[in-house]
Design an enzyme around this catalytic site. Structure first.
Site, PDB file in Angstrom:
ATOM      1  N   ARG A   1       0.190  -1.146  -0.119  1.00  0.00           N
ATOM      2  CA  ARG A   1       0.426  -0.261  -0.075  1.00  0.00           C
ATOM      3  C   ARG A   1       1.069   1.471  -0.267  1.00  0.00           C
ATOM      4  O   ARG A   1       0.506   2.192  -0.660  1.00  0.00           O
ATOM      5  CB  ARG A   1      -1.047   0.141   1.282  1.00  0.00           C
ATOM      6  CG  ARG A   1      -1.561   1.108   1.509  1.00  0.00           C
ATOM      7  CD  ARG A   1      -3.490   1.224   1.528  1.00  0.00           C
ATOM      8  NE  ARG A   1      -3.782   2.604   2.289  1.00  0.00           N
ATOM      9  CZ  ARG A   1      -4.242   3.151   1.376  1.00  0.00           C
ATOM     10  NH1 ARG A   1      -4.655   2.726  -0.054  1.00  0.00           N
ATOM     11  NH2 ARG A   1      -5.149   4.083   1.560  1.00  0.00           N
TER      12      ARG A   1
ATOM     13  N   HIS B   1       0.569   4.198  -3.018  1.00  0.00           N
ATOM     14  CA  HIS B   1       0.320   5.847  -2.407  1.00  0.00           C
ATOM     15  C   HIS B   1       1.578   6.626  -2.748  1.00  0.00           C
ATOM     16  O   HIS B   1       1.036   7.407  -3.527  1.00  0.00           O
ATOM     17  CB  HIS B   1       0.315   5.359  -0.692  1.00  0.00           C
ATOM     18  CG  HIS B   1      -0.305   6.482   0.269  1.00  0.00           C
ATOM     19  ND1 HIS B   1      -0.856   7.133   0.937  1.00  0.00           N
ATOM     20  CD2 HIS B   1      -0.244   7.929  -0.723  1.00  0.00           C
ATOM     21  CE1 HIS B   1      -0.697   7.892   1.567  1.00  0.00           C
ATOM     22  NE2 HIS B   1      -0.072   8.777   0.593  1.00  0.00           N
TER      23      HIS B   1
ATOM     24  N   ASN C   1      -4.020   8.007   7.200  1.00  0.00           N
ATOM     25  CA  ASN C   1      -3.157   8.010   7.177  1.00  0.00           C
ATOM     26  C   ASN C   1      -2.906   6.089   8.210  1.00  0.00           C
ATOM     27  O   ASN C   1      -2.170   5.759   8.420  1.00  0.00           O
ATOM     28  CB  ASN C   1      -1.547   8.292   8.118  1.00  0.00           C
ATOM     29  CG  ASN C   1      -2.338   9.412   9.181  1.00  0.00           C
ATOM     30  OD1 ASN C   1      -4.102   8.553   9.324  1.00  0.00           O
ATOM     31  ND2 ASN C   1      -3.045  10.607  10.285  1.00  0.00           N
TER      32      ASN C   1
ATOM     33  N   HIS D   1      -5.568  -5.950  -2.505  1.00  0.00           N
ATOM     34  CA  HIS D   1      -6.280  -6.138  -1.337  1.00  0.00           C
ATOM     35  C   HIS D   1      -6.353  -7.468  -1.303  1.00  0.00           C
ATOM     36  O   HIS D   1      -7.294  -7.407  -0.606  1.00  0.00           O
ATOM     37  CB  HIS D   1      -8.005  -5.510  -2.270  1.00  0.00           C
ATOM     38  CG  HIS D   1      -7.900  -3.636  -1.700  1.00  0.00           C
ATOM     39  ND1 HIS D   1      -8.674  -2.500  -2.383  1.00  0.00           N
ATOM     40  CD2 HIS D   1      -6.738  -3.040  -1.519  1.00  0.00           C
ATOM     41  CE1 HIS D   1      -8.397  -1.634  -2.300  1.00  0.00           C
ATOM     42  NE2 HIS D   1      -6.756  -1.813  -2.058  1.00  0.00           N
TER      43      HIS D   1
ATOM     44  N   ASP E   1      -9.355 -10.059   2.973  1.00  0.00           N
ATOM     45  CA  ASP E   1     -10.012 -10.765   2.351  1.00  0.00           C
ATOM     46  C   ASP E   1     -10.043 -12.274   3.690  1.00  0.00           C
ATOM     47  O   ASP E   1      -8.494 -11.903   4.097  1.00  0.00           O
ATOM     48  CB  ASP E   1      -8.538 -10.568   0.864  1.00  0.00           C
ATOM     49  CG  ASP E   1      -8.707 -12.616   0.236  1.00  0.00           C
ATOM     50  OD1 ASP E   1      -8.382 -13.986   1.012  1.00  0.00           O
ATOM     51  OD2 ASP E   1      -8.258 -12.390  -0.566  1.00  0.00           O
TER      52      ASP E   1
ATOM     53  N   ASP F   1      -3.339 -13.870  -3.085  1.00  0.00           N
ATOM     54  CA  ASP F   1      -3.672 -14.794  -4.205  1.00  0.00           C
ATOM     55  C   ASP F   1      -5.170 -13.661  -5.084  1.00  0.00           C
ATOM     56  O   ASP F   1      -5.511 -12.531  -4.887  1.00  0.00           O
ATOM     57  CB  ASP F   1      -5.071 -16.418  -3.555  1.00  0.00           C
ATOM     58  CG  ASP F   1      -5.423 -15.720  -2.962  1.00  0.00           C
ATOM     59  OD1 ASP F   1      -5.925 -14.507  -2.102  1.00  0.00           O
ATOM     60  OD2 ASP F   1      -6.274 -16.969  -1.501  1.00  0.00           O
TER      61      ASP F   1
HETATM   62  C1  HEM Z   1      -7.951   1.307  -7.071  1.00  0.00           C
HETATM   63  C2  HEM Z   1      -8.534   1.898  -5.797  1.00  0.00           C
HETATM   64  C3  HEM Z   1      -7.473   2.323  -4.231  1.00  0.00           C
HETATM   65  C4  HEM Z   1      -8.330   2.401  -3.317  1.00  0.00           C
HETATM   66  C5  HEM Z   1     -10.026   3.123  -3.118  1.00  0.00           C
HETATM   67  C6  HEM Z   1      -8.109   1.851  -2.276  1.00  0.00           C
HETATM   68  C7  HEM Z   1      -8.476   1.877  -1.056  1.00  0.00           C
HETATM   69  C8  HEM Z   1      -7.846   1.462   0.381  1.00  0.00           C
HETATM   70  C9  HEM Z   1      -8.287   1.755   1.827  1.00  0.00           C
HETATM   71  C10 HEM Z   1     -10.007   2.351   2.103  1.00  0.00           C
HETATM   72  C11 HEM Z   1      -7.439   0.685   2.525  1.00  0.00           C
HETATM   73  C12 HEM Z   1      -7.949   0.701   3.761  1.00  0.00           C
HETATM   74  C13 HEM Z   1      -7.642   1.549   4.541  1.00  0.00           C
HETATM   75  C14 HEM Z   1      -7.837   1.640   5.881  1.00  0.00           C
HETATM   76  O1  HEM Z   1      -8.661   1.473   6.136  1.00  0.00           O
HETATM   77  O2  HEM Z   1      -7.023   0.559   6.475  1.00  0.00           O
HETATM   78  C15 HEM Z   1      -6.878   0.129   1.204  1.00  0.00           C
HETATM   79  C16 HEM Z   1      -6.265  -1.202   1.759  1.00  0.00           C
HETATM   80  C17 HEM Z   1      -4.887  -1.455   1.257  1.00  0.00           C
HETATM   81  N1  HEM Z   1      -4.971  -1.497  -0.061  1.00  0.00           N
HETATM   82 FE1  HEM Z   1      -5.766  -0.114  -1.301  1.00  0.00          FE
HETATM   83  N2  HEM Z   1      -7.084   1.273  -2.497  1.00  0.00           N
HETATM   84  C18 HEM Z   1      -6.927   1.561  -4.174  1.00  0.00           C
HETATM   85  C19 HEM Z   1      -5.979   0.594  -4.719  1.00  0.00           C
HETATM   86  C20 HEM Z   1      -4.850  -0.464  -3.996  1.00  0.00           C
HETATM   87  C21 HEM Z   1      -3.880  -0.430  -5.135  1.00  0.00           C
HETATM   88  C22 HEM Z   1      -3.347   0.385  -6.348  1.00  0.00           C
HETATM   89  C23 HEM Z   1      -3.094  -1.174  -4.054  1.00  0.00           C
HETATM   90  C24 HEM Z   1      -1.265  -1.720  -4.272  1.00  0.00           C
HETATM   91  C25 HEM Z   1      -1.319  -2.231  -5.665  1.00  0.00           C
HETATM   92  C26 HEM Z   1      -3.202  -1.402  -2.787  1.00  0.00           C
HETATM   93  C27 HEM Z   1      -3.102  -1.620  -1.920  1.00  0.00           C
HETATM   94  C28 HEM Z   1      -3.589  -1.707  -0.516  1.00  0.00           C
HETATM   95  C29 HEM Z   1      -3.383  -2.849   0.760  1.00  0.00           C
HETATM   96  C30 HEM Z   1      -2.260  -3.728   0.368  1.00  0.00           C
HETATM   97  C31 HEM Z   1      -4.142  -2.095   1.530  1.00  0.00           C
HETATM   98  C32 HEM Z   1      -3.902  -3.494   3.156  1.00  0.00           C
HETATM   99  C33 HEM Z   1      -2.614  -2.312   3.752  1.00  0.00           C
HETATM  100  C34 HEM Z   1      -2.740  -2.746   5.212  1.00  0.00           C
HETATM  101  O3  HEM Z   1      -3.651  -4.424   5.707  1.00  0.00           O
HETATM  102  O4  HEM Z   1      -1.986  -2.212   5.784  1.00  0.00           O
HETATM  103  N3  HEM Z   1      -4.957  -0.438  -2.532  1.00  0.00           N
HETATM  104  N4  HEM Z   1      -7.043   0.605   0.269  1.00  0.00           N
HETATM  105  C1  LIG Z   2      -3.621  11.997  10.666  1.00  0.00           C
HETATM  106  O1  LIG Z   2      -3.695  12.226  10.186  1.00  0.00           O
HETATM  107  C2  LIG Z   2      -5.203  13.074  10.847  1.00  0.00           C
HETATM  108  C3  LIG Z   2      -6.187  14.177   9.715  1.00  0.00           C
HETATM  109  O2  LIG Z   2      -5.151  14.731   9.399  1.00  0.00           O
HETATM  110  C4  LIG Z   2      -4.237  13.451  11.938  1.00  0.00           C
HETATM  111  O3  LIG Z   2      -5.584  14.680  12.878  1.00  0.00           O
HETATM  112  C5  LIG Z   2      -3.271  12.313  12.658  1.00  0.00           C
HETATM  113  O4  LIG Z   2      -2.875  13.106  13.297  1.00  0.00           O
HETATM  114  C6  LIG Z   2      -2.829  11.496  11.574  1.00  0.00           C
HETATM  115  N1  LIG Z   2      -2.194  10.511  12.449  1.00  0.00           N
HETATM  116  C7  LIG Z   2      -1.034   9.915  12.643  1.00  0.00           C
HETATM  117  C8  LIG Z   2      -0.445   8.829  13.696  1.00  0.00           C
HETATM  118  O5  LIG Z   2      -0.004  10.748  11.723  1.00  0.00           O
END
Ligand code: HEM
Ligand SMILES: *[C@@H]1O[C@H](CO)[C@@H](O)[C@H](O)[C@H]1NC(C)=O
Ligand SMILES: *[C@@H]1O[C@H](CO)[C@@H](O)[C@H](O)[C@H]1NC(C)=O
Ligand SMILES: *[C@@H]1O[C@H](CO)[C@@H](O)[C@H](O)[C@H]1NC(C)=O
Ligand SMILES: *[C@@H]1O[C@H](CO)[C@@H](O)[C@H](O)[C@H]1NC(C)=O
Length: 317
Positions: free
Chosen positions: A60, A64, A92, A189, A242, A249
Site C-alpha cells: 500500500r 500511495h 494515514n 487488496h 480477504d 491470491d
Molecule cells: C483502486 C483504488 C484504491 C482504493 C479506493 C483503495 C482504498 C483502500 C482503503 C480504503 C484501504 C483501507 C485503509 C484502512 O482502512 O486502513 C486500503 C488498503 C490497502 N490497499 Fe488499497 N486502494 C486502492 C488501490 C490499491 C492499490 C493499487 C494497491 C496496491 C497494488 C492497494 C493496496 C492496498 C493494501 C495492501 C491495503 C492493506 C494495507 C494494510 O493492511 O496495511 N490499494 N486501500
Molecule cells: C492522521 O491524519 C489525521 C488527519 O490529518 C491527523 O489528525 C492525525 O494526527 C494523523 N495521525 C497520525 C498517526 O499521523
C-alpha cells in the site's frame, strides 16, 4: 528470454515518457550496488517473520507513493516545521511499517552509500512483499529519484473507497493507467486490513431509503455491522480485506463477485461490463491475474518524479 526482457524494457521506457521522469532500467545498480536487491529482500523477509502485516503495509505504501508526485519516496518523508507531510494526512491510519524501509536503507547505505534512492527501495520492498506472501515475482525497473516535497493535503488525490467507476477511471488514466491496470492492481487488496471508517458509508445510513447498501451480500453486511457498530468507539476496529489476508491470491476477485468486497469502490468494478469481465477473468484464472498484476505493477512503479538520492528516507538532503 532476452526478447521478453527487451519487450518489457521498451514498455518501461514508454511509460516513463508519460511522467517525464528519470529513465529506469533493470540493470541500474549492476555496477554501483550489485547486492542491493538481496540486502533489501533480507530485511523485508526478517520484518515479515516478526510481523505478518508488513507485506500489506509495504504494498500500500508503494501505491500511495506512486499516486502522489510519482514514485519518489514522498510518502516516506516526515512532517517538518509548518509542513504536514503525506504520512500525516487523512488516509494515514492504513500506513505503517515505515521502519522496514528505514532498516533497508540503513543496510543498503552500509554496502553502497549514497547510491540507492528511497523510492527504489520502496518499489523493491513492495515486490518482495508480494513474493513473500506467495504471489508472482518480477524484475523491478530501477533508477527512481527521491522527491523533496510531501504535503498532507495532496493525499486527497488518492482515490477514496467511496468513489464510483468513472472517478476510478479518471484517477488511473491521469497517471497513464488503464482499466485493466485498475482491476489488476485492485488485486493488491488480497492482502491486509481495513478500518471501519473505510466502509462505514455502506453499512449505516447508506441513503434515505436504505440503511445498508443493497449491493452488499446481506449476511456479510450483518457481520460488518457487528464489527463496526454505529457508535463505534474502537479506533482500530475493522476487518481483513480477504479471509486469506496474508496470502497473495485471486480470492479477492471471487469475493467481489459474491458481493463481499468491503468498499463501494470495489463493488463499482461490477458496474460496467469492461471491468466486470476483468473481475470474472481474474477470479477464474490465477494465471491471468498473475501476468496482468505484474505488468500493471511495472507500469505503476514506473511513474517517476524525484530529483535526488536521499541519505535518510525521512528527510530531504
Ligand atoms: C483502486 C483504488 C484504491 C482504493 C479506493 C483503495 C482504498 C483502500 C482503503 C480504503 C484501504 C483501507 C485503509 C484502512 O482502512 O486502513 C486500503 C488498503 C490497502 N490497499 Fe488499497 N486502494 C486502492 C488501490 C490499491 C492499490 C493499487 C494497491 C496496491 C497494488 C492497494 C493496496 C492496498 C493494501 C495492501 C491495503 C492493506 C494495507 C494494510 O493492511 O496495511 N490499494 N486501500
Ligand atoms: C492522521 O491524519 C489525521 C488527519 O490529518 C491527523 O489528525 C492525525 O494526527 C494523523 N495521525 C497520525 C498517526 O499521523
Ligand atoms: C503465480 O505466480 C507464482 C509466483 O511466480 C507462481 O508460483 C504461481 O504458480 C503462479 N500461478 C499461476 C497460476 O500462474
Ligand atoms: C460518479 O460520481 C461523480 C461525482 O459524485 C458524478 O458526477 C458522476 O456522475 C458519477 N458517475 C457515475 C457513473 O455514477
Ligand atoms: C439508495 O440506493 C439504492 C441502491 O443504490 C437505490 O436503488 C435507491 O434509489 C437509493 N435511494 C435514494 C433515495 O437515493
Amino acid at each position: 528470454m532476452a526478447f521478453v526482457a527487451a519487450l518489457l524494457l521498451s514498455s518501461v521506457l514508454y511509460f516513463s515518457a508519460f511522467s517525464q521522469g528519470n529513465a529506469l532500467s533493470f540493470n541500474y545498480y549492476t555496477k554501483t550496488c550489485p547486492d542491493v536487491e538481496y540486502v533489501i529482500a533480507q530485511v523485508v523477509r526478517k520484518a515479515t517473520m516478526k510481523d505478518k502485516t508488513v507485506p500489506a503495509a509495504l504494498l500500500r505504501m508503494h501505491f500511495h507513493d506512486c499516486f502522489i508526485r510519482g514514485c519518489d519516496g514522498s510518502v516516506l518523508l516526515n512532517s517538518k516545521g509548518g509542513n504536514k507531510a503525506e504520512k500525516d494526512g487523512p488516509p494515514n491510519v492504513s500506513l505503517h511499517a515505515f521502519y522496514v524501509i528505514d532498516s533497508a536503507k540503513k543496510a543498503v547505505e552500509v554496502i553502497c552509500p549514497g547510491i540507492v534512492s528511497c523510492a527504489d527501495i520502496l518499489a523493491l520492498a513492495a515486490r518482495d512483499a508480494v513474493v513473500l506472501t506467495g504471489g508472482p515475482t518480477w524484475e523491478v525497473p530501477k533508477g527512481r529519484k527521491d522527491g523533496k516535497i510531501s504535503q498532507a493535503r495532496e493525499t486527497r488525490q488518492l482515490p477514496a473507497p467511496t468513489v464510483n467507476i468513472s472517478q476510478l477511471q479518471q484517477s488511473f488514466s491521469q497517471r497513464g493507467l488503464s482499466m485493466e491496470d485498475l482491476v489488476a492492481l485492485s488485486g493488491g487488496h488480497t492482502l491486509g486490513f481495513s478500518h471501519c471508517s473505510s466502509f462505514q458509508n455502506r453499512i449505516h445510513n447508506f441513503n434515505s431509503t436504505h440503511d445498508i447498501d443493497p449491493t452488499l451480500h446481506p449476511s456479510f453486511a450483518a457481520s460488518l455491522k457487528s464489527i463496526c457498530p454505529i457508535n463505534n468507539k474502537a479506533k482500530n476496529a475493522g476487518t481483513n480485506m480477504d479471509p486469506s489476508s496474508t496470502t497473495f491470491d485471486n480470492t479477492y476477485y471471487k469475493l467481489i463477485l459474491q458481493k463481499k468486497s468491503l468498499f463501494s469502490s470495489e463493488q463499482a468494478l461490477l458496474t460496467i461490463p469492461r471491468t466486470k469481465d476483468l473481475v470474472s477473468k481474474y477470479a477464474s484464472s490465477k494465471k491471468a491475474f498473475n501476468t496482468t498484476f505484474v505488468n500493471s505493477m511495472i507500469k505503476m512503479s514506473s511513474i517517476t518524479g524525484g530529483q535526488e538520492v536521499r541519505k535518510d528516507c525521512r528527510v530531504v538532503n
